[in-house]
Design a protein around this motif. Structure first.
Motif, PDB file in Angstrom:
ATOM      1  N   THR A 259      43.298 -57.836   8.152  1.00 43.47           N
ATOM      2  CA  THR A 259      44.109 -56.884   7.391  1.00 43.47           C
ATOM      3  C   THR A 259      45.447 -56.645   8.091  1.00 43.47           C
ATOM      4  OG1 THR A 259      42.982 -55.072   8.527  1.00 43.47           O
ATOM      5  CG2 THR A 259      42.115 -55.696   6.389  1.00 43.47           C
TER       6      THR A 259
ATOM      7  N   LYS B 196      49.164 -57.876  10.180  1.00 39.49           N
ATOM      8  CA  LYS B 196      50.390 -58.529   9.713  1.00 39.49           C
ATOM      9  C   LYS B 196      50.235 -60.051   9.637  1.00 39.49           C
ATOM     10  CE  LYS B 196      52.965 -56.000  12.657  1.00 39.49           C
ATOM     11  NZ  LYS B 196      52.052 -54.863  12.875  1.00 39.49           N
TER      12      LYS B 196
ATOM     13  N   SER C  27      37.662 -57.592   9.947  1.00 35.79           N
ATOM     14  CA  SER C  27      38.253 -56.535  10.765  1.00 35.79           C
ATOM     15  C   SER C  27      37.171 -55.458  10.834  1.00 35.79           C
ATOM     16  CB  SER C  27      39.544 -56.005  10.130  1.00 35.79           C
ATOM     17  OG  SER C  27      39.241 -55.163   9.025  1.00 35.79           O
ATOM     18  N   ARG C  28      37.520 -54.278  11.294  1.00 35.71           N
ATOM     19  CA  ARG C  28      36.480 -53.245  11.400  1.00 35.71           C
ATOM     20  C   ARG C  28      36.025 -52.779  10.021  1.00 35.71           C
ATOM     21  NH1 ARG C  28      39.840 -49.258  14.974  1.00 35.71           N
ATOM     22  NH2 ARG C  28      41.265 -49.943  13.326  1.00 35.71           N
ATOM     23  N   ASN C  29      36.827 -53.080   8.984  1.00 35.02           N
ATOM     24  CA  ASN C  29      36.563 -52.506   7.659  1.00 35.02           C
ATOM     25  C   ASN C  29      36.227 -53.533   6.590  1.00 35.02           C
ATOM     26  OD1 ASN C  29      37.268 -49.676   8.327  1.00 35.02           O
ATOM     27  ND2 ASN C  29      39.187 -50.644   8.899  1.00 35.02           N
TER      28      ASN C  29
ATOM     29  N   TRP D 170      36.311 -55.459  18.148  1.00 34.37           N
ATOM     30  CA  TRP D 170      36.444 -55.941  19.534  1.00 34.37           C
ATOM     31  C   TRP D 170      35.675 -55.044  20.505  1.00 34.37           C
ATOM     32  CZ3 TRP D 170      37.682 -60.568  20.813  1.00 34.37           C
ATOM     33  CH2 TRP D 170      38.577 -61.313  20.049  1.00 34.37           C
TER      34      TRP D 170
ATOM     35  N   TYR E 237      44.024 -60.268  18.801  1.00 31.50           N
ATOM     36  CA  TYR E 237      43.401 -59.176  19.564  1.00 31.50           C
ATOM     37  C   TYR E 237      44.204 -57.893  19.329  1.00 31.50           C
ATOM     38  CZ  TYR E 237      41.117 -56.570  23.193  1.00 31.50           C
ATOM     39  OH  TYR E 237      40.390 -55.623  23.855  1.00 31.50           O
TER      40      TYR E 237
ATOM     41  N   ASP F 130      46.489 -55.134  22.007  1.00 33.47           N
ATOM     42  CA  ASP F 130      47.364 -56.122  22.617  1.00 33.47           C
ATOM     43  C   ASP F 130      46.586 -56.782  23.753  1.00 33.47           C
ATOM     44  OD1 ASP F 130      50.651 -56.590  22.725  1.00 33.47           O
ATOM     45  OD2 ASP F 130      49.595 -57.131  24.572  1.00 33.47           O
TER      46      ASP F 130
ATOM     47  N   ASN G  90      57.561 -55.958  12.211  1.00 30.09           N
ATOM     48  CA  ASN G  90      57.445 -54.656  12.895  1.00 30.09           C
ATOM     49  C   ASN G  90      58.357 -53.627  12.213  1.00 30.09           C
ATOM     50  OD1 ASN G  90      55.753 -55.715  14.878  1.00 30.09           O
ATOM     51  ND2 ASN G  90      57.393 -56.051  16.357  1.00 30.09           N
TER      52      ASN G  90
HETATM   53  N1  LIG Z   1      54.028 -57.060  16.912  1.00 31.89           N
HETATM   54  C1  LIG Z   1      54.653 -57.976  17.620  1.00 31.89           C
HETATM   55  O1  LIG Z   1      55.881 -58.026  17.672  1.00 31.89           O
HETATM   56  C2  LIG Z   1      53.821 -58.987  18.366  1.00 31.89           C
HETATM   57  C3  LIG Z   1      54.458 -60.051  19.015  1.00 31.89           C
HETATM   58  C4  LIG Z   1      53.673 -61.010  19.673  1.00 31.89           C
HETATM   59  C5  LIG Z   1      52.287 -60.883  19.670  1.00 31.89           C
HETATM   60  N2  LIG Z   1      51.709 -59.818  19.044  1.00 31.89           N
HETATM   61  C6  LIG Z   1      50.230 -59.677  19.058  1.00 31.89           C
HETATM   62  O2  LIG Z   1      49.723 -59.551  17.734  1.00 31.89           O
HETATM   63  C7  LIG Z   1      48.453 -58.901  17.811  1.00 31.89           C
HETATM   64  C8  LIG Z   1      48.326 -57.995  16.628  1.00 31.89           C
HETATM   65  O3  LIG Z   1      49.245 -56.964  16.755  1.00 31.89           O
HETATM   66  P1  LIG Z   1      49.862 -56.250  15.489  1.00 31.89           P
HETATM   67  O4  LIG Z   1      50.423 -54.961  15.961  1.00 31.89           O
HETATM   68  O5  LIG Z   1      50.775 -57.150  14.769  1.00 31.89           O
HETATM   69  O6  LIG Z   1      48.566 -55.977  14.601  1.00 31.89           O
HETATM   70  P2  LIG Z   1      48.408 -55.371  13.157  1.00 31.89           P
HETATM   71  O7  LIG Z   1      49.284 -56.025  12.182  1.00 31.89           O
HETATM   72  O8  LIG Z   1      48.513 -53.886  13.262  1.00 31.89           O
HETATM   73  O9  LIG Z   1      46.900 -55.753  12.820  1.00 31.89           O
HETATM   74  C9  LIG Z   1      45.829 -55.341  13.570  1.00 31.89           C
HETATM   75  C10 LIG Z   1      44.548 -55.921  12.963  1.00 31.89           C
HETATM   76  O10 LIG Z   1      43.493 -55.744  13.893  1.00 31.89           O
HETATM   77  C11 LIG Z   1      42.454 -54.996  13.268  1.00 31.89           C
HETATM   78  N3  LIG Z   1      41.852 -54.154  14.305  1.00 31.89           N
HETATM   79  C12 LIG Z   1      42.298 -52.983  14.821  1.00 31.89           C
HETATM   80  N4  LIG Z   1      41.451 -52.553  15.765  1.00 31.89           N
HETATM   81  C13 LIG Z   1      40.452 -53.472  15.842  1.00 31.89           C
HETATM   82  C14 LIG Z   1      39.266 -53.580  16.623  1.00 31.89           C
HETATM   83  N5  LIG Z   1      38.917 -52.654  17.527  1.00 31.89           N
HETATM   84  N6  LIG Z   1      38.469 -54.651  16.431  1.00 31.89           N
HETATM   85  C15 LIG Z   1      38.774 -55.592  15.505  1.00 31.89           C
HETATM   86  N7  LIG Z   1      39.880 -55.550  14.745  1.00 31.89           N
HETATM   87  C16 LIG Z   1      40.710 -54.491  14.908  1.00 31.89           C
HETATM   88  C17 LIG Z   1      43.099 -54.233  12.122  1.00 31.89           C
HETATM   89  O11 LIG Z   1      42.193 -54.009  11.072  1.00 31.89           O
HETATM   90  P3  LIG Z   1      41.185 -52.752  10.985  1.00 31.89           P
HETATM   91  O12 LIG Z   1      41.984 -51.532  11.309  1.00 31.89           O
HETATM   92  O13 LIG Z   1      40.720 -52.841   9.565  1.00 31.89           O
HETATM   93  O14 LIG Z   1      40.092 -53.025  11.966  1.00 31.89           O
HETATM   94  C18 LIG Z   1      44.133 -55.261  11.673  1.00 31.89           C
HETATM   95  O15 LIG Z   1      43.530 -56.208  10.826  1.00 31.89           O
HETATM   96  C19 LIG Z   1      48.382 -58.225  19.180  1.00 31.89           C
HETATM   97  O16 LIG Z   1      47.512 -58.930  20.031  1.00 31.89           O
HETATM   98  C20 LIG Z   1      49.798 -58.358  19.698  1.00 31.89           C
HETATM   99  O17 LIG Z   1      49.876 -58.503  21.072  1.00 31.89           O
HETATM  100  C21 LIG Z   1      52.439 -58.877  18.382  1.00 31.89           C
END
Ligand SMILES: NC(=O)c1ccc[n+]([C@@H]2O[C@H](COP(=O)([O-])OP(=O)(O)OC[C@H]3O[C@@H](n4cnc5c(N)ncnc54)[C@H](OP(=O)(O)O)[C@@H]3O)[C@@H](O)[C@H]2O)c1
Length: 284
Positions: free
Chosen positions: A14, A16, A36-38, A45, A65, A68, A129
């Motif tokens: 769910t 990005k 995901s969790r839902n 995790w 993950y 992060d 973001n």
């Molecule tokens: N944002 C950046 O600029 C960037 C750049 C490089 C790398 N990254 C990496 O991208 C990854 C994702 O980051 P994001 O901020 O982009 O994520 P995001 O879009 O907010 O998505 C997070 C996902 O993880 C799930 N989630 C949350 N807690 C969880 C848990 N305890 N167990 C299993 N699933 C879980 C969420 O779904 P539910 O809430 O339904 O569980 C959702 O599907 C991170 O590892 C980050 O380091 C991000």
């Protein structure tokens, strides 16, 4: 090629990148298990007992993950998850990673050394973001405050990341590759704010803040541990080490990455930043 009969697991489906990866896989006729969790099959995790059912019978997994890879315990969980994947008979892992982060590098090494087929998708800052993540509210409020000074970041469109991940999950020519995934140009955050201003029709500014100010603000939002980790990530990644363009999208997809200006226009047209309501005319 991954086995067409077995589903491909998408962890964080769910989020990005996960949402887009799951959608693209399905559109291209692959069986997908989004978790995901839902989701119907839950994956958390923090609860390794949920991993077994999610991994059962899958051919490959896209691994994101959360929050992060820099968080305490992330490397241990990636290691345990990799072992569970091996036990479940999974053939390939595609890991979403971040550029210039030492903890992310540790997790990449775990996947690389696992004996499984793998692709490492090491990404710059996500453009989304600003539209779907923690910087959306600041855009709407007209002020982005980051401890980034004048550093330039090759912001990347998540749609490009998803296409690379899907290619990696479905084509063995990407096995063993580390892809440095960046946008096509370096932008400082003044320049990013100017692009956002142009596309949104809202005045969006950038204020450079210190790491201490960032830590204080993050403490208010998520508490001291969250603040420590995200401040650590900023300290590590906003010091200029990532001021160079990768060629992962070109190598994986044979085309140029999408530009930040294009992302801004597309997100604005997609309604991610509602137009500010026009001021009512005062009749005299
Ligand atoms: N944002 C950046 O600029 C960037 C750049 C490089 C790398 N990254 C990496 O991208 C990854 C994702 O980051 P994001 O901020 O982009 O994520 P995001 O879009 O907010 O998505 C997070 C996902 O993880 C799930 N989630 C949350 N807690 C969880 C848990 N305890 N167990 C299993 N699933 C879980 C969420 O779904 P539910 O809430 O339904 O569980 C959702 O599907 C991170 O590892 C980050 O380091 C991000």
């Amino acid at each position: 090629m991954t086995d067409q009969n077995n589903p491909i697991l998408v962890v964080g489906s769910t989020g990005k990148t996960g949402l887009r990866v799951a959608r693209l896989l399905a559109e291209r006729g692959h069986r997908v298990r989004p978790v995901s969790r839902n989701t119907d099959i839950p994956f958390d995790w923090e609860q390794p007992a949920t991993w077994t059912k999610a991994l059962a019978g899958v051919s490959a997994a896209y691994v994101t993950y959360f929050p992060d890879l820099a968080f305490p315990g992330a490397a241990e969980k990636i290691e345990a998850f990799t072992k569970a994947a091996i036990t479940a008979g999974v053939r390939k892992l595609v890991l979403l990673s971040g550029r210039g982060e030492s903890h992310a590098k540790t997790c990449e090494d775990i996947v690389r050394d696992s004996g499984l087929d793998y692709t490492l998708v090491r990404c710059a800052w996500f453009a989304q973001n600003f539209s779907e993540g923690y910087l959306r509210d600041p855009v709407l409020e007209g002020m982005i405050a980051l401890p980034a000074g004048k550093v330039r970041e090759p912001i990347v469109d998540v749609d490009d990341i998803a296409e690379v991940a899907v290619a990696a999950l479905t084509d063995d020519r990407h096995n063993g590759q580390l892809y440095e995934i960046t946008g096509p140009r370096l932008l400082d955050f003044d320049e990013a704010a100017a692009e956002l201003t142009k596309a949104t029709g809202r005045a969006v500014g950038y204020v450079p803040i210190t790491l201490e100010q960032f830590h204080q603000a993050m403490t208010g939002i998520g508490g001291p541990m969250i603040a420590d980790v995200f401040t650590g990530i900023c300290r590590e990644t906003l010091d200029g080490r990532n001021e160079w363009l990768g060629d992962g999208i070109q190598r994986a997809l044979g085309r140029e990455p999408r530009d930040f200006a294009t992302f801004c226009q597309t997100a604005a047209q997609g309604g991610f930043w509602p137009q500010a309501a026009p001021k009512p005319k005062v009749m005299s």
